[in-house]
Design a protein around this motif. Structure first.
Motif, mmCIF file in Angstrom:
data_model
loop_
_atom_site.group_PDB
_atom_site.id
_atom_site.type_symbol
_atom_site.label_atom_id
_atom_site.label_comp_id
_atom_site.label_asym_id
_atom_site.label_seq_id
_atom_site.Cartn_x
_atom_site.Cartn_y
_atom_site.Cartn_z
ATOM 1 N N GLY A 67 8.697 1.166 12.785
ATOM 2 C CA GLY A 67 8.383 2.434 12.128
ATOM 3 C C GLY A 67 7.192 2.364 11.189
ATOM 4 N N GLN A 68 6.756 1.164 10.817
ATOM 5 C CA GLN A 68 5.615 1.044 9.909
ATOM 6 C C GLN A 68 4.347 1.506 10.622
ATOM 7 O OE1 GLN A 68 5.194 -2.758 8.031
ATOM 8 N NE2 GLN A 68 3.542 -2.068 6.727
ATOM 9 N N LYS A 69 3.504 2.249 9.889
ATOM 10 C CA LYS A 69 2.265 2.784 10.447
ATOM 11 C C LYS A 69 1.078 2.119 9.776
ATOM 12 C CE LYS A 69 4.442 7.203 11.231
ATOM 13 N NZ LYS A 69 4.556 8.595 10.859
ATOM 14 N N PHE A 70 0.054 1.837 10.590
ATOM 15 C CA PHE A 70 -1.178 1.230 10.091
ATOM 16 C C PHE A 70 -2.344 2.137 10.453
ATOM 17 C CE2 PHE A 70 1.685 -2.345 10.993
ATOM 18 C CZ PHE A 70 1.694 -2.981 9.759
ATOM 19 N N ASN A 71 -3.070 2.584 9.448
ATOM 20 C CA ASN A 71 -4.238 3.438 9.649
ATOM 21 C C ASN A 71 -5.416 2.580 10.085
ATOM 22 O OD1 ASN A 71 -6.392 5.213 9.436
ATOM 23 N ND2 ASN A 71 -5.593 6.184 7.598
ATOM 24 N N LEU A 72 -6.129 3.033 11.097
ATOM 25 C CA LEU A 72 -7.285 2.294 11.609
ATOM 26 C C LEU A 72 -8.576 2.963 11.147
ATOM 27 C CD1 LEU A 72 -6.001 1.638 15.234
ATOM 28 C CD2 LEU A 72 -5.918 0.094 13.270
ATOM 29 N N ALA A 73 -8.721 3.139 9.854
ATOM 30 C CA ALA A 73 -9.858 3.858 9.288
ATOM 31 C C ALA A 73 -11.118 2.997 9.198
ATOM 32 C CB ALA A 73 -9.503 4.399 7.904
ATOM 33 N N LYS A 74 -10.973 1.676 9.181
ATOM 34 C CA LYS A 74 -12.128 0.781 9.045
ATOM 35 C C LYS A 74 -12.845 0.617 10.383
ATOM 36 C CE LYS A 74 -11.420 -3.025 6.844
ATOM 37 N NZ LYS A 74 -10.853 -4.290 6.372
ATOM 38 N N ASN A 75 -14.114 0.231 10.330
ATOM 39 C CA ASN A 75 -14.868 -0.040 11.563
ATOM 40 C C ASN A 75 -14.290 -1.233 12.313
ATOM 41 O OD1 ASN A 75 -16.622 2.071 11.200
ATOM 42 N ND2 ASN A 75 -18.184 0.832 10.196
ATOM 43 N N GLU A 76 -13.715 -2.190 11.570
ATOM 44 C CA GLU A 76 -13.135 -3.378 12.173
ATOM 45 C C GLU A 76 -11.833 -3.700 11.456
ATOM 46 O OE1 GLU A 76 -15.728 -6.720 13.468
ATOM 47 O OE2 GLU A 76 -14.553 -7.804 11.964
ATOM 48 N N THR A 77 -10.750 -3.858 12.214
ATOM 49 C CA THR A 77 -9.437 -4.155 11.658
ATOM 50 C C THR A 77 -8.931 -5.445 12.292
ATOM 51 O OG1 THR A 77 -8.951 -1.793 11.423
ATOM 52 C CG2 THR A 77 -7.086 -3.290 11.355
ATOM 53 N N THR A 78 -8.557 -6.424 11.457
ATOM 54 C CA THR A 78 -8.041 -7.690 11.968
ATOM 55 C C THR A 78 -6.520 -7.670 11.963
ATOM 56 O OG1 THR A 78 -8.146 -8.682 9.758
ATOM 57 C CG2 THR A 78 -10.048 -9.006 11.207
ATOM 58 N N LEU A 79 -5.930 -8.316 12.969
ATOM 59 C CA LEU A 79 -4.483 -8.423 13.087
ATOM 60 C C LEU A 79 -4.126 -9.890 13.218
ATOM 61 C CD1 LEU A 79 -5.505 -5.916 15.151
ATOM 62 C CD2 LEU A 79 -3.082 -5.517 15.079
ATOM 63 N N GLY A 80 -3.109 -10.336 12.458
ATOM 64 C CA GLY A 80 -2.703 -11.727 12.573
ATOM 65 C C GLY A 80 -1.689 -12.139 11.534
ATOM 66 N N ARG A 81 -1.350 -13.422 11.566
ATOM 67 C CA ARG A 81 -0.373 -13.993 10.637
ATOM 68 C C ARG A 81 -1.016 -14.424 9.330
ATOM 69 N NH1 ARG A 81 1.553 -18.565 13.312
ATOM 70 N NH2 ARG A 81 0.606 -19.932 11.790
ATOM 71 N N ASP A 82 -2.330 -14.404 9.263
ATOM 72 C CA ASP A 82 -3.025 -14.725 8.016
ATOM 73 C C ASP A 82 -2.767 -13.592 7.023
ATOM 74 O OD1 ASP A 82 -4.866 -15.034 5.916
ATOM 75 O OD2 ASP A 82 -6.387 -15.879 7.242
ATOM 76 N N PRO A 83 -2.265 -13.904 5.832
ATOM 77 C CA PRO A 83 -2.005 -12.845 4.844
ATOM 78 C C PRO A 83 -3.239 -12.013 4.497
ATOM 79 C CG PRO A 83 -0.983 -14.901 4.150
ATOM 80 C CD PRO A 83 -1.843 -15.223 5.342
ATOM 81 N N ASN A 84 -4.430 -12.535 4.769
ATOM 82 C CA ASN A 84 -5.648 -11.778 4.501
ATOM 83 C C ASN A 84 -6.030 -10.847 5.646
ATOM 84 O OD1 ASN A 84 -6.119 -12.926 1.930
ATOM 85 N ND2 ASN A 84 -6.886 -14.766 2.918
ATOM 86 N N SER A 85 -5.258 -10.828 6.730
ATOM 87 C CA SER A 85 -5.522 -9.911 7.836
ATOM 88 C C SER A 85 -5.316 -8.489 7.352
ATOM 89 C CB SER A 85 -4.560 -10.175 9.003
ATOM 90 O OG SER A 85 -4.768 -11.447 9.554
ATOM 91 N N ASP A 86 -6.059 -7.555 7.942
ATOM 92 C CA ASP A 86 -5.867 -6.139 7.593
ATOM 93 C C ASP A 86 -4.462 -5.679 7.968
ATOM 94 O OD1 ASP A 86 -8.541 -5.743 6.637
ATOM 95 O OD2 ASP A 86 -9.205 -5.759 8.724
ATOM 96 N N ILE A 87 -3.986 -6.142 9.128
ATOM 97 C CA ILE A 87 -2.610 -5.868 9.549
ATOM 98 C C ILE A 87 -1.925 -7.221 9.660
ATOM 99 C CG2 ILE A 87 -1.126 -4.928 11.348
ATOM 100 C CD1 ILE A 87 -3.333 -2.900 11.971
ATOM 101 N N PHE A 88 -1.079 -7.509 8.667
ATOM 102 C CA PHE A 88 -0.395 -8.790 8.546
ATOM 103 C C PHE A 88 0.902 -8.728 9.342
ATOM 104 C CE2 PHE A 88 2.560 -11.350 5.652
ATOM 105 C CZ PHE A 88 2.206 -12.570 6.200
#
Length: 151
Positions: A67-88
């Motif tokens: 149910g969690q939603k992630f907005n893709l407003a940035k030109n580049e969005t990173t996804l991963g297990r790194d806590p610094n990812s845009d989508i963690f």
């Protein structure tokens, strides 16, 4: 637990390999991405309501954050297990830097970042930049997310 030096299978929780004596590094073990085959994904039978999107978004439909939603407003969005990812995505089936989503003028593209388990769009493993259409399903590790384009 398998020894990375000699390949011997040891008991879980062992501190040393029973064959070659190599010490197991617990910190390294915790940070390692595990491999996942499609049959290992647990089916979640929870239905969620997905409202019309106000912008391009990803909505988690399977995994720990349903149910969690992630907005893709940035030109580049990173996804991963790194806590610094845009989508963690906090799960060992997800690589630290797993995938990247880029926004074009009229397109949204996903590309795998050489992850261990791959990135899937509509149950097909992608091998290059792949354009997303509204209602496409993105799978990263145990997470399934639905892409919703701006309405």
């Amino acid at each position: 637990m398998q020894c990375s030096k000699c390949g011997t299978t040891n008991e879980n929780g062992a501190e040393f390999c029973q064959k070659c004596g190599m010490a197991f590094d617990r910190a390294l073990e915790i940070e390692t991405t595990i491999s996942l085959s499609p049959i290992e994904v647990e089916e979640e039978c929870r239905e969620i309501e997905i409202a019309p999107a106000e912008g391009p978004i990803l909505v988690v439909t399977k995994g720990p954050f349903i149910g969690q939603k992630f907005n893709l407003a940035k030109n580049e969005t990173t996804l991963g297990r790194d806590p610094n990812s845009d989508i963690f995505l906090d799960d060992v089936t997800v690589s630290r830097n797993h995938a990247k989503i880029t926004m074009g003028d009229d397109t949204v593209t996903v590309i795998d970042a050489d992850s261990l388990n791959g990135t899937y769009v509509n149950q097909q493993c992608i091998d290059g930049p792949t354009e997303l259409e509204s209602d496409d399903e993105l799978q990263i590790g145990k997470f399934k997310l639905v892409f919703l384009a701006k309405k």
